[in-house]
Motif scaffolding. Structure first.
Motif, PDB file in Angstrom:
ATOM      1  N   HIS A  15       0.791  -1.221   0.032  1.00 43.79           N
ATOM      2  CA  HIS A  15      -0.073   0.161  -0.105  1.00 43.79           C
ATOM      3  C   HIS A  15       0.920   1.148   0.014  1.00 43.79           C
ATOM      4  O   HIS A  15       1.916   1.084   0.205  1.00 43.79           O
ATOM      5  CB  HIS A  15      -1.075  -0.005   1.240  1.00 43.79           C
ATOM      6  CG  HIS A  15      -0.422  -0.143   2.602  1.00 43.79           C
ATOM      7  ND1 HIS A  15      -0.094   0.921   3.264  1.00 43.79           N
ATOM      8  CD2 HIS A  15       0.192  -1.407   3.208  1.00 43.79           C
ATOM      9  CE1 HIS A  15       0.725   0.555   4.272  1.00 43.79           C
ATOM     10  NE2 HIS A  15       0.698  -0.688   4.367  1.00 43.79           N
ATOM     11  N   ASN A 235      -5.397  10.078   5.690  1.00 48.41           N
ATOM     12  CA  ASN A 235      -6.076   9.979   4.226  1.00 48.41           C
ATOM     13  C   ASN A 235      -6.704  11.553   4.327  1.00 48.41           C
ATOM     14  O   ASN A 235      -6.447  12.442   5.066  1.00 48.41           O
ATOM     15  CB  ASN A 235      -7.286   9.053   4.360  1.00 48.41           C
ATOM     16  CG  ASN A 235      -8.199   9.209   5.558  1.00 48.41           C
ATOM     17  OD1 ASN A 235      -8.337  10.288   6.253  1.00 48.41           O
ATOM     18  ND2 ASN A 235      -9.120   8.167   5.912  1.00 48.41           N
ATOM     19  N   GLU A 236      -7.727  11.786   3.383  1.00 45.81           N
ATOM     20  CA  GLU A 236      -7.976  13.231   3.154  1.00 45.81           C
ATOM     21  C   GLU A 236      -8.902  13.758   4.236  1.00 45.81           C
ATOM     22  O   GLU A 236      -9.184  14.737   4.510  1.00 45.81           O
ATOM     23  CB  GLU A 236      -8.953  13.190   1.729  1.00 45.81           C
ATOM     24  CG  GLU A 236      -8.015  13.082   0.675  1.00 45.81           C
ATOM     25  CD  GLU A 236      -8.521  13.303  -0.584  1.00 45.81           C
ATOM     26  OE1 GLU A 236      -8.165  14.477  -1.246  1.00 45.81           O
ATOM     27  OE2 GLU A 236      -9.607  12.651  -1.091  1.00 45.81           O
ATOM     28  N   ASP A 237      -9.474  12.657   5.129  1.00 48.43           N
ATOM     29  CA  ASP A 237     -10.275  13.028   6.361  1.00 48.43           C
ATOM     30  C   ASP A 237      -9.405  13.148   7.455  1.00 48.43           C
ATOM     31  O   ASP A 237      -9.761  13.568   8.623  1.00 48.43           O
ATOM     32  CB  ASP A 237     -11.192  12.034   6.508  1.00 48.43           C
ATOM     33  CG  ASP A 237     -12.372  11.838   5.390  1.00 48.43           C
ATOM     34  OD1 ASP A 237     -12.571  13.075   4.737  1.00 48.43           O
ATOM     35  OD2 ASP A 237     -12.876  10.703   5.265  1.00 48.43           O
ATOM     36  N   MET A 241      -4.235   6.195   7.284  1.00 52.33           N
ATOM     37  CA  MET A 241      -4.273   5.258   6.318  1.00 52.33           C
ATOM     38  C   MET A 241      -4.517   3.788   6.556  1.00 52.33           C
ATOM     39  O   MET A 241      -3.618   3.753   7.374  1.00 52.33           O
ATOM     40  CB  MET A 241      -3.548   5.694   5.089  1.00 52.33           C
ATOM     41  CG  MET A 241      -4.026   6.926   4.372  1.00 52.33           C
ATOM     42  SD  MET A 241      -2.986   7.179   2.608  1.00 52.33           S
ATOM     43  CE  MET A 241      -4.321   6.363   1.558  1.00 52.33           C
ATOM     44  N   ARG A 245      -9.470   0.409   4.857  1.00 49.59           N
ATOM     45  CA  ARG A 245     -10.258   1.493   4.431  1.00 49.59           C
ATOM     46  C   ARG A 245     -10.101   2.400   3.503  1.00 49.59           C
ATOM     47  O   ARG A 245     -10.732   2.755   2.440  1.00 49.59           O
ATOM     48  CB  ARG A 245     -10.600   2.379   5.808  1.00 49.59           C
ATOM     49  CG  ARG A 245     -11.661   3.523   5.509  1.00 49.59           C
ATOM     50  CD  ARG A 245     -11.609   4.401   6.570  1.00 49.59           C
ATOM     51  NE  ARG A 245     -10.485   4.923   6.984  1.00 49.59           N
ATOM     52  CZ  ARG A 245      -9.559   4.846   8.083  1.00 49.59           C
ATOM     53  NH1 ARG A 245     -10.309   3.961   9.106  1.00 49.59           N
ATOM     54  NH2 ARG A 245      -8.657   5.294   8.379  1.00 49.59           N
ATOM     55  N   ASP A 246      -8.650   2.543   3.260  1.00 50.97           N
ATOM     56  CA  ASP A 246      -8.256   3.391   2.150  1.00 50.97           C
ATOM     57  C   ASP A 246      -7.176   2.879   1.019  1.00 50.97           C
ATOM     58  O   ASP A 246      -7.437   3.384  -0.167  1.00 50.97           O
ATOM     59  CB  ASP A 246      -7.149   4.718   2.837  1.00 50.97           C
ATOM     60  CG  ASP A 246      -8.059   5.317   4.125  1.00 50.97           C
ATOM     61  OD1 ASP A 246      -8.965   6.009   3.639  1.00 50.97           O
ATOM     62  OD2 ASP A 246      -7.847   5.053   5.339  1.00 50.97           O
ATOM     63  N   ALA A 247      -6.483   2.056   1.514  1.00 45.78           N
ATOM     64  CA  ALA A 247      -5.331   1.643   0.468  1.00 45.78           C
ATOM     65  C   ALA A 247      -5.760   0.533  -0.438  1.00 45.78           C
ATOM     66  O   ALA A 247      -6.283  -0.494  -0.159  1.00 45.78           O
ATOM     67  CB  ALA A 247      -4.009   1.314   1.264  1.00 45.78           C
ATOM     68  N   ARG A 300      -0.797  14.452   4.830  1.00 43.95           N
ATOM     69  CA  ARG A 300      -2.246  14.195   4.497  1.00 43.95           C
ATOM     70  C   ARG A 300      -2.189  13.962   2.846  1.00 43.95           C
ATOM     71  O   ARG A 300      -1.852  14.611   2.057  1.00 43.95           O
ATOM     72  CB  ARG A 300      -3.321  15.339   4.897  1.00 43.95           C
ATOM     73  CG  ARG A 300      -4.573  14.836   4.589  1.00 43.95           C
ATOM     74  CD  ARG A 300      -5.544  16.080   4.902  1.00 43.95           C
ATOM     75  NE  ARG A 300      -5.759  16.048   6.669  1.00 43.95           N
ATOM     76  CZ  ARG A 300      -6.580  16.615   7.033  1.00 43.95           C
ATOM     77  NH1 ARG A 300      -7.746  16.983   6.386  1.00 43.95           N
ATOM     78  NH2 ARG A 300      -6.660  16.446   8.514  1.00 43.95           N
ATOM     79  N   PHE A 301      -2.878  12.821   2.617  1.00 45.13           N
ATOM     80  CA  PHE A 301      -2.800  12.511   1.160  1.00 45.13           C
ATOM     81  C   PHE A 301      -4.040  13.170   0.551  1.00 45.13           C
ATOM     82  O   PHE A 301      -5.137  13.207   0.973  1.00 45.13           O
ATOM     83  CB  PHE A 301      -3.191  11.045   0.866  1.00 45.13           C
ATOM     84  CG  PHE A 301      -3.013  10.551  -0.554  1.00 45.13           C
ATOM     85  CD1 PHE A 301      -1.796   9.834  -1.045  1.00 45.13           C
ATOM     86  CD2 PHE A 301      -3.968  10.487  -1.589  1.00 45.13           C
ATOM     87  CE1 PHE A 301      -1.793   9.407  -2.082  1.00 45.13           C
ATOM     88  CE2 PHE A 301      -3.977   9.991  -2.578  1.00 45.13           C
ATOM     89  CZ  PHE A 301      -2.461   9.451  -3.140  1.00 45.13           C
ATOM     90  N   ASN A 303      -5.890  13.916  -2.989  1.00 43.55           N
ATOM     91  CA  ASN A 303      -6.207  13.100  -4.282  1.00 43.55           C
ATOM     92  C   ASN A 303      -6.087  13.977  -5.589  1.00 43.55           C
ATOM     93  O   ASN A 303      -5.543  13.887  -6.612  1.00 43.55           O
ATOM     94  CB  ASN A 303      -7.316  12.474  -4.064  1.00 43.55           C
ATOM     95  CG  ASN A 303      -7.497  11.508  -5.598  1.00 43.55           C
ATOM     96  OD1 ASN A 303      -6.675  10.554  -5.342  1.00 43.55           O
ATOM     97  ND2 ASN A 303      -8.534  11.597  -6.343  1.00 43.55           N
TER      98      ASN A 303
END
Length: 461
Positions: A15, A235-237, A241, A245-247, A300-301, A303
């Motif tokens: 991931h 993550n964006e929230d 991560m 849930r995310d990867a 923070r990622f 997108n």
């Protein structure tokens, strides 16, 4: 001699966080003329799978992080681990513990009821003047490491600075299970020692493992590596991560139309920076990379920014290479690029308009097969009057002696003057009729690439 390692557990996909760890470890080795080792930590026999191993190897290959040694598998080194465990038992740094699961649960419940931190009470730990009970019959013991009872474990982390743990806060961790199989923290220590790892660069979720590993390294007389714990990726929230849930698998990014160099570029900027530079090559990253420049704070990622960066790499990429990546996507849509203009030339014209390779394929498709226009575009741009005008313009195109963008462009102004219309009243219906969409690059260049016969066929069909 600089030696770094990437040591994933094959319990799921490779991931984003894992690739960022591998990238920083790889770059540090490359920057310093060192060696980068790949190690598969597969001692969790219940959760490790061949599919996950393949996903790790495929992911490393796709992103282009080449390793100098490995992959090494911990499950192939059990004899070595047992040898070191025996040495620790003989030197008094480890001991057998016969406490049952039920005893440990009762111990934990009592400690929690008393408001104490739950931990093993060291009932089977041999000490001067302490009498141990006879080992119970039929019980296979675990092996526990004899953690120092006092003092501090400290190290100067290459990312986070000085970190200290009091030994009294540490448990006597299990280093071998009842069946003799070694546990994670112990295997890591032996591997790093045997593989002469000089720098352990890993996620900061491993910080709590480090004092335990340092104590074991000291007990076996091994040199301590430099530790550098990388900040988490959120993550964006703003949440950590997670694989569930995310990867997605890193190689899934290929299916999403992401270029591997764009992914590495973006991951490099999560926790590290070189001034205001956002877009750079992997060679530049290696040249610039220093562990001291890694931020200890989580990143923070984003997108939207990630896709923007992918777009920049698509613009910079070689068109022939992009054609090789786009051709299979067109084939999935039933389009054979061999039945039309040079795909690399088409890509050169349209790639400024997209953020991923899937969108790039969509931008290319109408060069090979006319799209069916939407009802809204037909109603807006192709009235009976404009259709008649398209017929007259087709006649002008048919008369051209040279078929190129310049010759086609030269027809626009005089034709519009003759028809008493603006360029938009020619260009938009022309795009919809030939391409099936009003959104294209410069229409003269588009027509030139599609070719005279196909353009006239679409206009008159």
């Amino acid at each position: 001699m600089i030696r770094t390692r990437f040591a994933p557990s094959p319990t799921g996909y490779l991931h984003i966080g894992g690739v960022r760890t591998a990238l920083f470890s790889w770059a540090f080795a490359r920057k310093n003329g060192g060696t980068f080792v790949l190690r598969i930590e597969d001692t969790d026999l219940e959760r490790s799978t061949p599919e996950s191993v393949k996903a790790i190897l495929d992911g490393m290959h796709w992103v282009g992080l080449d390793y100098d040694e490995g992959p090494f598998y911990q499950t192939q080194r059990f004899d070595r681990y047992k040898e070191v465990i025996l040495q620790l038992l003989e030197s008094g740094h480890a001991y057998h513990c016969y406490a049952s699961k039920e005893e440990l649960e009762a111990m934990r419940a009592e400690q929690e009821a008393n408001g104490e931190k739950p931990r093993y009470d060291r009932r089977w730990r041999p000490e001067d003047g302490k009498t141990l009970p006879a080992p119970p019959e039929g019980v296979e013991p675990v092996v526990r490491f004899k953690t120092p009872l006092a003092g501090v474990v400290a190290w100067d982390d290459a990312v986070k600075g000085r970190i200290e743990f009091a030994n009294e806060e540490l448990d006597d961790l299990i280093i071998a299970r009842p069946d003799g199989s070694p546990t994670y923290n112990f295997c890591v220590v032996v591997d790093d020692w045997d593989m002469a790892i000089s720098h352990v660069i890993r996620g900061d979720d491993h910080v709590n493992n480090t004092p335990r590993q340092i104590n074991i390294l000291k007990a076996i007389g091994a040199p301590l590596p430099v530790y550098g714990h990388l900040p988490m990726i959120l993550n964006e929230d703003g949440q950590k991560m997670s694989k569930r849930r995310d990867a997605v698998s890193v190689v899934d990014y290929a299916d999403k139309g992401i270029l591997p160099e764009a992914l590495l570029n973006y991951l490099a900027r999560l926790g590290w920076g070189h001034g205001d530079d956002e877009f750079f090559s992997i060679e530049q990253f290696v040249d610039w990379f220093e562990l001291k420049d890694v931020s200890p704070s989580a990143s923070r990622f984003n997108n939207e920014k990630f896709l923007w960066l992918n777009a920049q790499h698509i613009k910079a990429a070689d068109n022939l290479r992009l054609a090789q990546l786009v051709a299979p996507r067109l084939a999935e849509a039933g389009i054979d690029p061999a039945d039309g203009p040079c795909l690399a030339e088409v890509i050169a014209l349209v790639k400024e308009r997209v953020q991923d390779l899937n969108a790039l394929a969509l931008e290319c498709d109408y060069f090979y097969a006319r799209r069916a226009p939407s009802a809204a575009d037909l109603e807006k741009h192709l009235s009976e009057e404009s259709r008649a005008r398209m017929g007259r313009f087709a006649g002008r195109l048919a008369e051209l002696s040279d078929w190129n963008a310049e010759a086609i462009h030269a027809l626009f102004k005089p034709f519009c003057a003759d028809e008493g219309v603006k360029m938009g009243q020619l260009g938009m219906p022309l795009r919809v009729l030939v391409c099936g969409t009003p959104q294209t690059p410069s229409v003269d260049a588009v027509l030139a690439l599609i070719g005279r016969d196909e353009v006239l066929k679409r206009m008159r069909g």
